[in-house]
Design a protein around this motif. Structure first.
Motif, mmCIF file in Angstrom:
data_model
loop_
_atom_site.group_PDB
_atom_site.id
_atom_site.type_symbol
_atom_site.label_atom_id
_atom_site.label_comp_id
_atom_site.label_asym_id
_atom_site.label_seq_id
_atom_site.Cartn_x
_atom_site.Cartn_y
_atom_site.Cartn_z
ATOM 1 N N ARG A 126 -4.846 -6.110 -10.220
ATOM 2 C CA ARG A 126 -5.201 -5.812 -8.825
ATOM 3 C C ARG A 126 -6.683 -5.503 -8.671
ATOM 4 O O ARG A 126 -7.317 -5.932 -7.706
ATOM 5 C CB ARG A 126 -4.360 -4.628 -8.337
ATOM 6 C CG ARG A 126 -2.865 -4.864 -8.411
ATOM 7 C CD ARG A 126 -2.379 -5.799 -7.338
ATOM 8 N NE ARG A 126 -0.965 -6.106 -7.479
ATOM 9 C CZ ARG A 126 -0.254 -6.763 -6.572
ATOM 10 N NH1 ARG A 126 -0.835 -7.174 -5.466
ATOM 11 N NH2 ARG A 126 1.014 -7.035 -6.772
ATOM 12 N N ALA A 127 -7.242 -4.756 -9.602
ATOM 13 C CA ALA A 127 -8.661 -4.418 -9.508
ATOM 14 C C ALA A 127 -9.525 -5.667 -9.635
ATOM 15 O O ALA A 127 -10.522 -5.834 -8.906
ATOM 16 C CB ALA A 127 -9.024 -3.401 -10.595
ATOM 17 N N GLN A 128 -9.162 -6.562 -10.542
ATOM 18 C CA GLN A 128 -9.922 -7.801 -10.693
ATOM 19 C C GLN A 128 -9.797 -8.669 -9.452
ATOM 20 O O GLN A 128 -10.775 -9.301 -9.029
ATOM 21 C CB GLN A 128 -9.431 -8.558 -11.931
ATOM 22 C CG GLN A 128 -9.806 -7.889 -13.248
ATOM 23 C CD GLN A 128 -9.102 -8.519 -14.433
ATOM 24 O OE1 GLN A 128 -7.913 -8.867 -14.356
ATOM 25 N NE2 GLN A 128 -9.810 -8.670 -15.540
ATOM 26 N N GLN A 129 -8.618 -8.706 -8.843
ATOM 27 C CA GLN A 129 -8.449 -9.469 -7.609
ATOM 28 C C GLN A 129 -9.313 -8.897 -6.494
ATOM 29 O O GLN A 129 -9.906 -9.644 -5.706
ATOM 30 C CB GLN A 129 -6.980 -9.475 -7.194
ATOM 31 C CG GLN A 129 -6.084 -10.282 -8.119
ATOM 32 C CD GLN A 129 -4.627 -10.212 -7.693
ATOM 33 O OE1 GLN A 129 -4.314 -10.025 -6.517
ATOM 34 N NE2 GLN A 129 -3.728 -10.356 -8.656
ATOM 35 N N ASP A 130 -9.406 -7.573 -6.430
ATOM 36 C CA ASP A 130 -10.276 -6.956 -5.416
ATOM 37 C C ASP A 130 -11.723 -7.376 -5.602
ATOM 38 O O ASP A 130 -12.500 -7.411 -4.638
ATOM 39 C CB ASP A 130 -10.170 -5.433 -5.493
ATOM 40 C CG ASP A 130 -8.884 -4.901 -4.872
ATOM 41 O OD1 ASP A 130 -8.276 -5.638 -4.055
ATOM 42 O OD2 ASP A 130 -8.478 -3.774 -5.207
ATOM 43 N N GLY A 131 -12.110 -7.676 -6.851
ATOM 44 C CA GLY A 131 -13.485 -8.073 -7.125
ATOM 45 C C GLY A 131 -13.880 -9.376 -6.456
ATOM 46 O O GLY A 131 -15.086 -9.634 -6.257
ATOM 47 N N LEU A 133 -13.162 -10.152 -3.342
ATOM 48 C CA LEU A 133 -13.245 -9.998 -1.895
ATOM 49 C C LEU A 133 -14.663 -10.085 -1.331
ATOM 50 O O LEU A 133 -14.908 -10.852 -0.389
ATOM 51 C CB LEU A 133 -12.581 -8.683 -1.468
ATOM 52 C CG LEU A 133 -11.087 -8.563 -1.809
ATOM 53 C CD1 LEU A 133 -10.546 -7.211 -1.382
ATOM 54 C CD2 LEU A 133 -10.309 -9.685 -1.148
ATOM 55 N N ASN A 156 -2.938 -9.426 -4.209
ATOM 56 C CA ASN A 156 -3.242 -8.349 -3.273
ATOM 57 C C ASN A 156 -3.140 -8.829 -1.833
ATOM 58 O O ASN A 156 -3.547 -9.956 -1.508
ATOM 59 C CB ASN A 156 -4.666 -7.829 -3.508
ATOM 60 C CG ASN A 156 -4.761 -6.983 -4.751
ATOM 61 O OD1 ASN A 156 -3.773 -6.754 -5.421
ATOM 62 N ND2 ASN A 156 -5.966 -6.528 -5.060
ATOM 63 N N ALA A 158 -4.985 -7.857 0.554
ATOM 64 C CA ALA A 158 -6.347 -8.090 1.061
ATOM 65 C C ALA A 158 -6.836 -9.483 0.704
ATOM 66 O O ALA A 158 -7.492 -10.154 1.516
ATOM 67 C CB ALA A 158 -7.293 -7.033 0.488
ATOM 68 N N LEU A 159 -6.512 -9.942 -0.502
ATOM 69 C CA LEU A 159 -6.927 -11.284 -0.902
ATOM 70 C C LEU A 159 -6.135 -12.338 -0.141
ATOM 71 O O LEU A 159 -6.695 -13.352 0.310
ATOM 72 C CB LEU A 159 -6.726 -11.445 -2.414
ATOM 73 C CG LEU A 159 -7.212 -12.747 -3.048
ATOM 74 C CD1 LEU A 159 -8.703 -12.936 -2.808
ATOM 75 C CD2 LEU A 159 -6.921 -12.754 -4.541
#
Length: 438
Positions: A126-131, A133, A156, A158-159
């Motif tokens: 999840r943290a890598q996916q947020d990266g 954005l 995520n 958001a993604l």
């Protein structure tokens, strides 16, 4: 203009080597050559419209293996004159992503747009996916992610809100046949009878890459005579069913089994049961779900359904696999053919809701135990009507808390054993009204 920031070349300018795998040599050279995904790549499809408009949104390509996700991403870059850069979530880490974003930022400053293709994007946490954005929002990259897993569960929110999810279909027999046609144009006729060719297509289970790899194995063998279906089965390894026990295929098939049981279709239920067990699913997990079905969707319409399931568990544990799996099959067929009722399930939900809302109300004093003199003095147990002493074994007493009206949670249906239960409840209701009038 010289490309100041080279990346992976799009396929229109990238000729595969003569000794490259057959699947690579047959990669489509433009979107019109993509087989089986015309609902996306056609003129009226979302990809076709984006290419025609020259404006590409960030995308998530969701589909089974071997359906063209990587090819579509590369062809999109070529069709929209974008710089193409690919990373794999299996082999890449944060450092690789930072490098890719930095290169894309410099390319953007020089007037080059970047399509960043992320294979197996669901494998990033999840943290890598947020990266992704800020770089997607700023337009530094146009993200095209590929996944075999349900994005709703794996990506995520958001993604997902910043990308359009496009669903790729597993390749049907016609599409797979056209792939083999292309292979035969390049390599010559396959050493198969027409029936064996059909069997080869069926064994691919919608995976074009797998089909071409099997075809390449046949070409490399230089067989002296065409194989029939039996000889083909002996020559090629059997394809393992596409089924990840902790991922989307797992939940899709157990859902299909449950709904086939609910729909009283024993043939479909047995098919999905077989799909799971032959793919290596834990038999007791499937039996637990069938047992849950017995109490949720059959209930008292056929009380024997639950006993069939518990007996199947005991039998499976006694016999083991594969003999014990027949007991699971019997439980599955019994439940599929039993009368259905979710009255108990609905009653449970309604009763739980009422209990949460009225959980502080005390039962009436008449039905409370009075183990001490004080409790007796304040009325506990006073005027309790012992039903066995009443006419017909039914007193009609009010068991509900004071200030709470009688509720009706359980409403049996007119099917199976519950028809008798419904008649019994109706008689009690009429008798209760008569006693209240006396």
């Amino acid at each position: 203009m010289t490309d100041l920031f080279p990346a992976d070349p799009p396929p229109a300018t990238d000729q595969p080597a003569a000794d490259a795998p057959l699947a690579d040599r047959l990669r489509p050279r433009d979107l019109g050559e993509v087989i089986g995904q015309e609902h996306l790549t056609g003129a009226e499809g979302p990809i076709g419209r984006m290419v025609a408009a020259g404006r590409l949104a960030s995308l998530i390509l969701w589909g089974p293996p071997g359906t063209g996700k990587t090819s579509i991403a590369r062809l999109l870059a070529a069709a929209t004159d974008m710089r193409y850069h690919a990373v794999s979530a299996v082999f890449s880490g944060v450092a690789d992503l930072k490098k890719a974003f930095a290169e894309a930022d410099r390319a953007r400053a020089a007037g080059q747009r970047t399509l960043l293709f992320v294979d197996e994007i669901h494998r990033f946490n999840r943290a890598q996916q947020d990266g992704f954005l800020p770089f997607v929002e700023s337009g530094t990259v146009t993200l095209v992610g590929a996944t075999t897993e349900n994005p709703s569960f794996e990506l995520n929110a958001a993604l997902l809100s910043r990308a359009q999810v496009l669903i790729l279909h597993r390749l049907g027999a016609d599409a797979l046949g056209r792939l083999l046609d292309r292979a035969e144009v390049l390599e010559g006729p396959l050493p198969l009878t027409p029936e064996a060719r059909d069997a080869l297509i069926a064994s691919a289970d919608g995976d074009g890459r797998f089909l071409l790899n099997q075809a390449e194995t046949l070409y490399a063998a230089q067989l002296p005579a065409p194989l029939d279906p039996a000889a083909l089965g002996a020559f090629l390894q059997r394809r393992v069913a596409v089924y990840d026990k902790d991922r989307d295929g797992h939940y899709n098939l157990i859902s299909a089994l449950h709904k086939s049981l609910r729909g009283s279709d024993p043939q479909a239920a047995l098919y999905y049961l077989a799909r799971m067990l032959t793919a290596g699913e834990e038999p007791l997990y499937v039996l637990r779900r069938i047992t849950r079905f017995a109490v949720e969707d059959i209930g008292l319409a056929d009380p024997q359904a639950l006993l069939q399931c518990t007996a199947a568990r005991e039998t499976y544990q006694f016999l083991g696999s594969p003999e014990g799996e027949l007991a699971i099959v019997q439980a599955c067929l019994y439940c599929a053919t039993a009368p259905k009722s979710n009255a108990a399930y609905a009653a449970m939900k309604a009763a739980w809701k009422s209990a949460r809302e009225t959980g502080s109300l005390s039962p009436p004093p008449s039905i409370l135990n009075a183990p001490t003199k004080l409790m007796k003095d304040i009325g506990y147990g006073r005027d309790y009507a012992y039903d066995h002493d009443a006419t017909d074994g039914f007193s009609g007493a009010d068991y509900w808390p004071e200030g709470m009206e009688r509720q009706e949670f359980y409403r049996p249906v007119e099917r199976g054993f519950e028809r008798q239960v419904k008649e019994r409840l109706a008689w009690w209701s009429r008798r209760r009204e008569e006693l209240q009038r006396e």
